[in-house]
Design a protein around this motif. Sequence first.
Motif, PDB file in Angstrom:
ATOM      1  N   VAL B   7       0.810  -1.206   0.000  1.00  0.00           N
ATOM      2  CA  VAL B   7       0.000   0.000   0.000  1.00  0.00           C
ATOM      3  C   VAL B   7       0.847   1.260   0.000  1.00  0.00           C
ATOM      4  O   VAL B   7       0.493   2.254  -0.598  1.00  0.00           O
ATOM      5  CB  VAL B   7      -0.968  -0.014   1.203  1.00  0.00           C
ATOM      6  N   PHE B  11       2.467   4.119  -6.203  1.00  0.00           N
ATOM      7  CA  PHE B  11       1.890   5.372  -6.619  1.00  0.00           C
ATOM      8  C   PHE B  11       0.389   5.130  -6.712  1.00  0.00           C
ATOM      9  O   PHE B  11      -0.060   4.470  -7.646  1.00  0.00           O
ATOM     10  CB  PHE B  11       2.508   5.646  -8.003  1.00  0.00           C
ATOM     11  N   PRO B  12      -0.407   5.581  -5.749  1.00  0.00           N
ATOM     12  CA  PRO B  12      -1.832   5.236  -5.795  1.00  0.00           C
ATOM     13  C   PRO B  12      -2.494   5.770  -7.063  1.00  0.00           C
ATOM     14  O   PRO B  12      -2.270   6.907  -7.450  1.00  0.00           O
ATOM     15  CB  PRO B  12      -2.401   5.930  -4.552  1.00  0.00           C
ATOM     16  N   GLY B  13      -3.263   4.913  -7.692  1.00  0.00           N
ATOM     17  CA  GLY B  13      -3.983   5.333  -8.895  1.00  0.00           C
ATOM     18  C   GLY B  13      -3.210   5.068 -10.171  1.00  0.00           C
ATOM     19  O   GLY B  13      -3.803   4.816 -11.210  1.00  0.00           O
ATOM     20  N   GLY B  14      -1.874   5.107 -10.102  1.00  0.00           N
ATOM     21  CA  GLY B  14      -1.059   4.865 -11.275  1.00  0.00           C
ATOM     22  C   GLY B  14      -1.329   5.867 -12.378  1.00  0.00           C
ATOM     23  O   GLY B  14      -1.907   6.933 -12.146  1.00  0.00           O
ATOM     24  N   GLY B  17      -5.098   6.611 -12.916  1.00  0.00           N
ATOM     25  CA  GLY B  17      -5.649   7.504 -11.899  1.00  0.00           C
ATOM     26  C   GLY B  17      -5.190   8.938 -12.106  1.00  0.00           C
ATOM     27  O   GLY B  17      -5.967   9.889 -11.975  1.00  0.00           O
ATOM     28  N   LEU B  18      -3.919   9.077 -12.465  1.00  0.00           N
ATOM     29  CA  LEU B  18      -3.353  10.406 -12.691  1.00  0.00           C
ATOM     30  C   LEU B  18      -4.053  11.068 -13.878  1.00  0.00           C
ATOM     31  O   LEU B  18      -4.386  12.259 -13.834  1.00  0.00           O
ATOM     32  CB  LEU B  18      -1.857  10.282 -12.961  1.00  0.00           C
ATOM     33  N   ALA B  21      -7.432  12.237 -12.751  1.00  0.00           N
ATOM     34  CA  ALA B  21      -7.321  13.423 -11.897  1.00  0.00           C
ATOM     35  C   ALA B  21      -6.997  14.656 -12.743  1.00  0.00           C
ATOM     36  O   ALA B  21      -7.580  15.732 -12.551  1.00  0.00           O
ATOM     37  CB  ALA B  21      -6.259  13.206 -10.821  1.00  0.00           C
ATOM     38  N   LEU B  76     -12.557   7.431 -10.031  1.00  0.00           N
ATOM     39  CA  LEU B  76     -11.220   7.517  -9.436  1.00  0.00           C
ATOM     40  C   LEU B  76     -11.199   6.857  -8.054  1.00  0.00           C
ATOM     41  O   LEU B  76     -10.279   6.112  -7.715  1.00  0.00           O
ATOM     42  CB  LEU B  76     -10.797   8.990  -9.332  1.00  0.00           C
ATOM     43  N   MET B  77     -12.257   7.116  -7.253  1.00  0.00           N
ATOM     44  CA  MET B  77     -12.344   6.518  -5.914  1.00  0.00           C
ATOM     45  C   MET B  77     -12.378   4.987  -6.014  1.00  0.00           C
ATOM     46  O   MET B  77     -11.693   4.297  -5.272  1.00  0.00           O
ATOM     47  CB  MET B  77     -13.610   7.010  -5.195  1.00  0.00           C
ATOM     48  N   ILE B  80      -8.936   3.645  -7.163  1.00  0.00           N
ATOM     49  CA  ILE B  80      -7.901   3.725  -6.126  1.00  0.00           C
ATOM     50  C   ILE B  80      -8.188   2.740  -5.010  1.00  0.00           C
ATOM     51  O   ILE B  80      -7.274   2.110  -4.466  1.00  0.00           O
ATOM     52  CB  ILE B  80      -7.795   5.176  -5.622  1.00  0.00           C
ATOM     53  N   ARG B  81      -9.470   2.561  -4.689  1.00  0.00           N
ATOM     54  CA  ARG B  81      -9.833   1.604  -3.640  1.00  0.00           C
ATOM     55  C   ARG B  81      -9.418   0.197  -4.064  1.00  0.00           C
ATOM     56  O   ARG B  81      -8.847  -0.566  -3.296  1.00  0.00           O
ATOM     57  CB  ARG B  81     -11.333   1.666  -3.398  1.00  0.00           C
ATOM     58  N   ALA B  84      -5.776  -0.163  -3.853  1.00  0.00           N
ATOM     59  CA  ALA B  84      -5.285  -0.151  -2.472  1.00  0.00           C
ATOM     60  C   ALA B  84      -5.439  -1.520  -1.828  1.00  0.00           C
ATOM     61  O   ALA B  84      -4.758  -1.839  -0.868  1.00  0.00           O
ATOM     62  CB  ALA B  84      -6.040   0.902  -1.657  1.00  0.00           C
ATOM     63  N   HIS B  85      -6.357  -2.323  -2.383  1.00  0.00           N
ATOM     64  CA  HIS B  85      -6.644  -3.613  -1.753  1.00  0.00           C
ATOM     65  C   HIS B  85      -6.103  -4.804  -2.521  1.00  0.00           C
ATOM     66  O   HIS B  85      -5.893  -5.857  -1.967  1.00  0.00           O
ATOM     67  CB  HIS B  85      -8.157  -3.772  -1.559  1.00  0.00           C
TER      68      HIS B  85
END
Lengths: 177, 178
Positions: B7, B11-14, B17-18, B21, B76-77, B80-81, B84-85
Amino acid sequence: MRKVKVWDPIIRLFHWSVVLTFVANAWAIDDESKLHQQVGWLIVALLGLRVLWGLVGTQHARFSDFPPSIPAAMRQVQDIATGRLHHHIGHSPLGAWMIYALLLGLAGLCATGVMMTTDRFWGIGWVEEIHEALMVVTAVAACVHVAAVVIESRRTGVNLPRAMITGTKVMPHDDAR
Amino acid sequence: MTMRDDVENRFPGGAEGLGLAGLMVLQGGCAAFFLGDVVTDFSDIGHQVLFEWHLVLELLASITLVLAIALEGRMLMRLIRRQAHFRRGLSVASGALHDLIEAYFDSWALTAAERDVATFAIKGLSNAEIAQMRGSAEGTVKAHLNAIYRKAGVQGRGALLSMLVEDLMQEPLIAPQT
């Protein structure tokens, strides 16, 4: 409860002075007036002070304390998505991006504003148009800033507006680090 | 411990995700610009604004942009979730497992924090480990777990896990190739 001194008097003076002068110049004061220009110069002085303070100021006032970082910002988004709480003492990573956006917006407003008073650029259409577009974008960014502060205060349990008034962040019990 | 590396060192989202955003920021700027124009014109010519077709278009464009930003925020949420898991979230099996778990969480109406805690609990982490990963106190994790058990209508961690395992044994993890 843990009390941490975060924002020194200069940061708070800068913040609330900018709020006052920006709102005044954007809506209250006539654009054509001398006062609009004088308030604009006041913002130039405030920005100069902030940049200087960002280099030599107290710990959380320094730019090195809140560098613009994409990975850190995405980690904060992850915290939001997963309901995790990692407290930030100074500016949070997403907050830092907003600070830079607002500072740049204000700097652009000042630059185009000053240009309009010079003989060379007076009455030239595109300068005025950029000045007005920057005003709108900066105002919307400021609204997003306020909304984000409210949302983050509720999410983290730290009253951020109060911290910007008193200078002290009150961190909740539930803090592992 | 590997879960922690999972975790924290990523890089969260990679890139995806970027990209999302970045798109949201860009569209936010456009929406601000259109809205600003509408507001300026409204203060100039008043309610007549509604009969100016290009202003109506601008208003519609900004509303659409704001809606798009909200939808992208949701995407995005979720993205990322998931990341994250599940480190290997792209594999079919973990994707199917994640969908199943998420469907349960949706039906129990878990909050974002409860989803996070429940996922770690299912993965077999102790309360102390979960607390450390989430940067919160152990008491908070226990409170989250109690809420999860109550919403799921189970007695404890074991019952929660067996509920999922039961479902997994009834259905193939990997969808048959057609």
